[in-house]
Motif scaffolding. Structure first.
Motif, short mmCIF file in Angstrom:
data_model
loop_
_atom_site.label_atom_id
_atom_site.label_comp_id
_atom_site.label_asym_id
_atom_site.label_seq_id
_atom_site.Cartn_x
_atom_site.Cartn_y
_atom_site.Cartn_z
N HIS A 1 32.14 15.71 -39.40
CA HIS A 1 32.28 14.63 -40.39
C HIS A 1 33.73 14.49 -40.82
O HIS A 1 34.26 13.38 -40.91
CB HIS A 1 31.38 14.93 -41.60
CG HIS A 1 31.44 13.88 -42.65
ND1 HIS A 1 30.93 12.62 -42.47
CD2 HIS A 1 31.97 13.90 -43.90
CE1 HIS A 1 31.14 11.91 -43.56
NE2 HIS A 1 31.77 12.67 -44.44
N ASP A 2 34.39 15.62 -41.07
CA ASP A 2 35.81 15.59 -41.45
C ASP A 2 36.66 14.99 -40.33
O ASP A 2 37.57 14.19 -40.59
CB ASP A 2 36.31 17.00 -41.77
CG ASP A 2 35.67 17.57 -43.03
OD1 ASP A 2 35.09 16.78 -43.81
OD2 ASP A 2 35.76 18.80 -43.22
N ALA B 1 39.10 7.83 -38.45
CA ALA B 1 39.02 6.51 -39.07
C ALA B 1 40.30 6.20 -39.84
O ALA B 1 40.81 5.07 -39.78
CB ALA B 1 37.81 6.43 -39.99
N LEU B 2 40.83 7.18 -40.53
CA LEU B 2 42.08 6.98 -41.27
C LEU B 2 43.24 6.70 -40.32
O LEU B 2 44.07 5.82 -40.57
CB LEU B 2 42.40 8.20 -42.14
CG LEU B 2 41.50 8.42 -43.34
CD1 LEU B 2 41.80 9.77 -44.01
CD2 LEU B 2 41.66 7.28 -44.34
N ARG B 3 43.30 7.42 -39.21
CA ARG B 3 44.36 7.19 -38.22
C ARG B 3 44.24 5.80 -37.60
O ARG B 3 45.24 5.12 -37.39
CB ARG B 3 44.31 8.24 -37.13
CG ARG B 3 44.85 9.57 -37.56
CD ARG B 3 44.95 10.54 -36.40
NE ARG B 3 45.11 11.87 -36.91
CZ ARG B 3 44.42 12.91 -36.52
NH1 ARG B 3 43.53 12.80 -35.58
NH2 ARG B 3 44.62 14.10 -37.05
N ALA C 1 47.31 -1.08 -39.34
CA ALA C 1 48.27 -1.55 -40.33
C ALA C 1 49.68 -1.58 -39.74
O ALA C 1 50.44 -2.54 -39.95
CB ALA C 1 48.22 -0.67 -41.57
N LYS C 2 50.04 -0.55 -39.00
CA LYS C 2 51.37 -0.49 -38.39
C LYS C 2 51.53 -1.60 -37.36
O LYS C 2 52.58 -2.25 -37.28
CB LYS C 2 51.58 0.88 -37.74
CG LYS C 2 52.96 1.09 -37.19
CD LYS C 2 53.99 1.09 -38.29
CE LYS C 2 55.35 1.46 -37.77
NZ LYS C 2 56.38 1.38 -38.77
N LEU C 3 50.50 -1.83 -36.56
CA LEU C 3 50.54 -2.90 -35.56
C LEU C 3 50.71 -4.25 -36.25
O LEU C 3 51.51 -5.09 -35.79
CB LEU C 3 49.28 -2.89 -34.70
CG LEU C 3 49.19 -3.94 -33.60
CD1 LEU C 3 50.35 -3.80 -32.63
CD2 LEU C 3 47.86 -3.80 -32.87
#
Length: 69
Positions: A44-45, A51-53, A59-61
């Motif tokens: 799960h972690d 998902a965060l990555r 966002a960076k793209l």
């Protein structure tokens, strides 16, 4: 020479049904292992980290696209 088993031809070649059953067994074992792995807190972690990555990469793209346009 020994007699081939019921899942083999007289030449010792496995039958289609035998091969299919072995593949299905291996797939079921792999799926079960994946389900067990996914049920752990560590999995799960890891899913949350992925998902965060992925969100950070999107966002960076988007930032790069805005700077080019």
């Amino acid at each position: 020479m020994t007699e081939p088993g019921p899942d083999y031809t007289a030449d010792g070649v496995p039958t289609f049904d035998h091969v299919r059953d072995r593949i299905e067994q291996r797939a079921a074992t792999a799926n079960g292992a994946d389900e067990l792995d996914a049920a752990t807190p560590e999995a799960h972690d890891l899913a949350q980290q992925e998902a965060l990555r992925a969100e950070a990469a999107r966002a960076k793209l988007e930032e790069i696209r805005r700077s080019l346009g």
